[in-house]
Design a protein around this motif. Structure first.
Motif, PDB file in Angstrom:
ATOM      1  N   ILE A   1      31.678  46.963 103.389  1.00 10.16           N
ATOM      2  CA  ILE A   1      31.931  45.658 102.782  1.00 10.16           C
ATOM      3  C   ILE A   1      30.749  44.733 103.062  1.00 10.16           C
ATOM      4  O   ILE A   1      30.288  44.008 102.179  1.00 10.16           O
ATOM      5  CB  ILE A   1      33.258  45.052 103.286  1.00 10.16           C
ATOM      6  N   HIS A   2      30.210  44.782 104.292  1.00  7.20           N
ATOM      7  CA  HIS A   2      29.037  43.968 104.627  1.00  7.20           C
ATOM      8  C   HIS A   2      27.830  44.395 103.790  1.00  7.20           C
ATOM      9  O   HIS A   2      27.050  43.545 103.347  1.00  7.20           O
ATOM     10  CB  HIS A   2      28.731  44.047 106.119  1.00  7.20           C
ATOM     11  N   ASP A   3      27.683  45.708 103.582  1.00  6.78           N
ATOM     12  CA  ASP A   3      26.595  46.201 102.722  1.00  6.78           C
ATOM     13  C   ASP A   3      26.760  45.689 101.297  1.00  6.78           C
ATOM     14  O   ASP A   3      25.776  45.323 100.639  1.00  6.78           O
ATOM     15  CB  ASP A   3      26.564  47.736 102.717  1.00  6.78           C
ATOM     16  N   LEU A   4      28.008  45.650 100.802  1.00  2.00           N
ATOM     17  CA  LEU A   4      28.291  45.152  99.457  1.00  2.00           C
ATOM     18  C   LEU A   4      27.910  43.670  99.358  1.00  2.00           C
ATOM     19  O   LEU A   4      27.254  43.261  98.392  1.00  2.00           O
ATOM     20  CB  LEU A   4      29.775  45.343  99.129  1.00  2.00           C
ATOM     21  N   ILE A   5      28.281  42.873 100.359  1.00  2.00           N
ATOM     22  CA  ILE A   5      27.941  41.449 100.364  1.00  2.00           C
ATOM     23  C   ILE A   5      26.418  41.276 100.352  1.00  2.00           C
ATOM     24  O   ILE A   5      25.875  40.479  99.582  1.00  2.00           O
ATOM     25  CB  ILE A   5      28.567  40.747 101.588  1.00  2.00           C
ATOM     26  N   ARG A   6      25.721  42.047 101.185  1.00  2.00           N
ATOM     27  CA  ARG A   6      24.257  41.976 101.240  1.00  2.00           C
ATOM     28  C   ARG A   6      23.644  42.326  99.881  1.00  2.00           C
ATOM     29  O   ARG A   6      22.737  41.640  99.391  1.00  2.00           O
ATOM     30  CB  ARG A   6      23.722  42.921 102.321  1.00  2.00           C
ATOM     31  N   GLU A   7      24.169  43.380  99.248  1.00  2.00           N
ATOM     32  CA  GLU A   7      23.641  43.801  97.944  1.00  2.00           C
ATOM     33  C   GLU A   7      23.877  42.738  96.873  1.00  2.00           C
ATOM     34  O   GLU A   7      23.010  42.476  96.042  1.00  2.00           O
ATOM     35  CB  GLU A   7      24.301  45.125  97.532  1.00  2.00           C
ATOM     36  N   LEU A   8      25.043  42.092  96.908  1.00  2.00           N
ATOM     37  CA  LEU A   8      25.338  41.031  95.945  1.00  2.00           C
ATOM     38  C   LEU A   8      24.398  39.843  96.134  1.00  2.00           C
ATOM     39  O   LEU A   8      23.904  39.271  95.161  1.00  2.00           O
ATOM     40  CB  LEU A   8      26.795  40.578  96.085  1.00  2.00           C
TER      41      LEU A   8
ATOM     42  N   ILE B   1      36.123  38.514  98.496  1.00  2.00           N
ATOM     43  CA  ILE B   1      34.745  38.176  98.144  1.00  2.00           C
ATOM     44  C   ILE B   1      34.811  37.510  96.771  1.00  2.00           C
ATOM     45  O   ILE B   1      35.221  38.140  95.795  1.00  2.00           O
ATOM     46  CB  ILE B   1      33.829  39.418  98.076  1.00  2.00           C
ATOM     47  N   SER B   2      34.426  36.238  96.710  1.00  2.00           N
ATOM     48  CA  SER B   2      34.423  35.495  95.447  1.00  2.00           C
ATOM     49  C   SER B   2      32.992  35.419  94.937  1.00  2.00           C
ATOM     50  O   SER B   2      32.101  34.941  95.640  1.00  2.00           O
ATOM     51  CB  SER B   2      34.998  34.094  95.647  1.00  2.00           C
ATOM     52  N   ILE B   3      32.776  35.899  93.702  1.00  2.00           N
ATOM     53  CA  ILE B   3      31.436  36.018  93.132  1.00  2.00           C
ATOM     54  C   ILE B   3      31.347  35.157  91.884  1.00  2.00           C
ATOM     55  O   ILE B   3      32.165  35.291  90.970  1.00  2.00           O
ATOM     56  CB  ILE B   3      31.128  37.489  92.755  1.00  2.00           C
ATOM     57  N   ARG B   4      30.354  34.292  91.838  1.00  2.00           N
ATOM     58  CA  ARG B   4      30.126  33.448  90.660  1.00  2.00           C
ATOM     59  C   ARG B   4      29.272  34.224  89.668  1.00  2.00           C
ATOM     60  O   ARG B   4      28.177  34.675  90.001  1.00  2.00           O
ATOM     61  CB  ARG B   4      29.432  32.159  91.085  1.00  2.00           C
ATOM     62  N   THR B   5      29.798  34.441  88.449  1.00  2.00           N
ATOM     63  CA  THR B   5      29.041  35.100  87.376  1.00  2.00           C
ATOM     64  C   THR B   5      29.031  34.136  86.195  1.00  2.00           C
ATOM     65  O   THR B   5      29.996  34.056  85.452  1.00  2.00           O
ATOM     66  CB  THR B   5      29.682  36.443  86.957  1.00  2.00           C
TER      67      THR B   5
ATOM     68  N   LEU C   1      34.447  33.028  87.908  1.00  2.56           N
ATOM     69  CA  LEU C   1      34.521  33.408  89.317  1.00  2.56           C
ATOM     70  C   LEU C   1      35.332  34.699  89.396  1.00  2.56           C
ATOM     71  O   LEU C   1      36.474  34.751  88.944  1.00  2.56           O
ATOM     72  CB  LEU C   1      35.196  32.299  90.132  1.00  2.56           C
ATOM     73  N   VAL C   2      34.716  35.748  89.926  1.00  2.00           N
ATOM     74  CA  VAL C   2      35.407  37.027  90.117  1.00  2.00           C
ATOM     75  C   VAL C   2      35.764  37.136  91.588  1.00  2.00           C
ATOM     76  O   VAL C   2      34.896  37.001  92.451  1.00  2.00           O
ATOM     77  CB  VAL C   2      34.514  38.222  89.689  1.00  2.00           C
ATOM     78  N   LYS C   3      37.035  37.379  91.880  1.00  2.00           N
ATOM     79  CA  LYS C   3      37.497  37.430  93.272  1.00  2.00           C
ATOM     80  C   LYS C   3      37.933  38.857  93.597  1.00  2.00           C
ATOM     81  O   LYS C   3      38.985  39.308  93.154  1.00  2.00           O
ATOM     82  CB  LYS C   3      38.661  36.454  93.450  1.00  2.00           C
ATOM     83  N   LEU C   4      37.086  39.565  94.352  1.00  2.00           N
ATOM     84  CA  LEU C   4      37.418  40.923  94.778  1.00  2.00           C
ATOM     85  C   LEU C   4      38.338  40.834  95.991  1.00  2.00           C
ATOM     86  O   LEU C   4      38.105  40.044  96.904  1.00  2.00           O
ATOM     87  CB  LEU C   4      36.153  41.705  95.136  1.00  2.00           C
ATOM     88  N   ARG C   5      39.396  41.672  96.013  1.00  2.00           N
ATOM     89  CA  ARG C   5      40.383  41.634  97.090  1.00  2.00           C
ATOM     90  C   ARG C   5      40.458  42.999  97.778  1.00  2.00           C
ATOM     91  O   ARG C   5      40.502  44.023  97.114  1.00  2.00           O
ATOM     92  CB  ARG C   5      41.758  41.247  96.532  1.00  2.00           C
ATOM     93  N   PHE C   6      40.502  42.952  99.116  1.00  2.00           N
ATOM     94  CA  PHE C   6      40.582  44.168  99.924  1.00  2.00           C
ATOM     95  C   PHE C   6      41.721  43.990 100.921  1.00  2.00           C
ATOM     96  O   PHE C   6      41.780  42.985 101.620  1.00  2.00           O
ATOM     97  CB  PHE C   6      39.281  44.400 100.694  1.00  2.00           C
ATOM     98  N   ARG C   7      42.615  44.970 101.000  1.00  2.00           N
ATOM     99  CA  ARG C   7      43.700  44.918 101.977  1.00  2.00           C
ATOM    100  C   ARG C   7      43.312  45.768 103.178  1.00  2.00           C
ATOM    101  O   ARG C   7      42.876  46.915 103.035  1.00  2.00           O
ATOM    102  CB  ARG C   7      45.008  45.457 101.383  1.00  2.00           C
TER     103      ARG C   7
END
Length: 198
Positions: free
Chosen positions: A21-28, A46-50, A54-60
């Motif tokens: 998940i940290h790698d994904l944040i870094r890549e974004l 993780i909320s991403i502005r495109t 706003l795209v909000k990715l959710r992880f449980r």
């Protein structure tokens, strides 16, 4: 991808550890996206502005890993490519709907591989690709030797215990909407349990 194009991701089954998940944040961030993230009550967002969206990715959180949950509609080609790479790299499952010029292409992905692709245009549909379902003796031997189902049974039991605790807490606190969402997740787990013959 033009303005009328969009990709929908449904029935996602992608698992991560915290490092990924940290790698994904870094890549974004390196890709130039504006984003923020938070974690609360066993959920990581993780909320991403495109553009203006706003795209909000959710992880449980499930024990010491995370499962991506929810359905997503993406209109950003780079983000769409990133999501598909995540599905492929994690050997995840998804139903991907590509909508373009009043046509829809639906892809069923299992273990990171497209197993069926169908094009829908109006009332007509045609199968573009379907993975050959013949099973060789070697594949059967590998399937019997594969411990993935046994490992999934163990994880599913832990997920079930957690979800029952969530349901109990929601009922005790009178949170009806949360209790209904929890019941829905339990029904999905029940279906998977039947498939795994638990």
């Amino acid at each position: 991808m033009n303005k009328s194009d969009e990709v929908e991701y449904c029935n996602l089954e992608i698992r991560f550890d915290r490092r990924k998940i940290h790698d994904l944040i870094r890549e974004l961030i390196q890709a130039g996206y504006s984003l923020f993230w938070s974690e609360a009550n066993g959920l990581f967002f993780i909320s991403i502005r495109t553009g203006r969206r706003l795209v909000k990715l959710r992880f449980r959180r499930i024990r010491n890993c995370y499962k991506m949950i929810g359905d997503y509609t993406i209109r950003d080609v780079r983000l769409s490519e990133l999501l598909e790479r995540m599905i492929n790299d994690s050997r995840g499952h998804a139903v991907v709907k590509r909508i373009k010029d009043r046509r829809i292409v639906i892809e069923d992905i299992m273990f990171g591989e497209i197993i069926r692709s169908v094009e829908v245009s109006g009332m007509e549909h045609r199968v573009i690709y379907q993975k050959n379902t013949t099973v060789t003796t070697e594949e059967m031997i590998r399937a019997f030797q594969n411990k993935r189902a046994e490992e999934r049974v163990h994880v599913l039991r832990l997920e079930l215990d957690y979800e029952l605790a969530v349901l109990h807490e929601a009922l005790a606190e009178g949170r009806i909407a949360d209790a209904e969402a929890s019941k829905k997740r339990l029904m999905e787990m029940r279906t998977e349990m039947l498939q795994l013959e638990m």
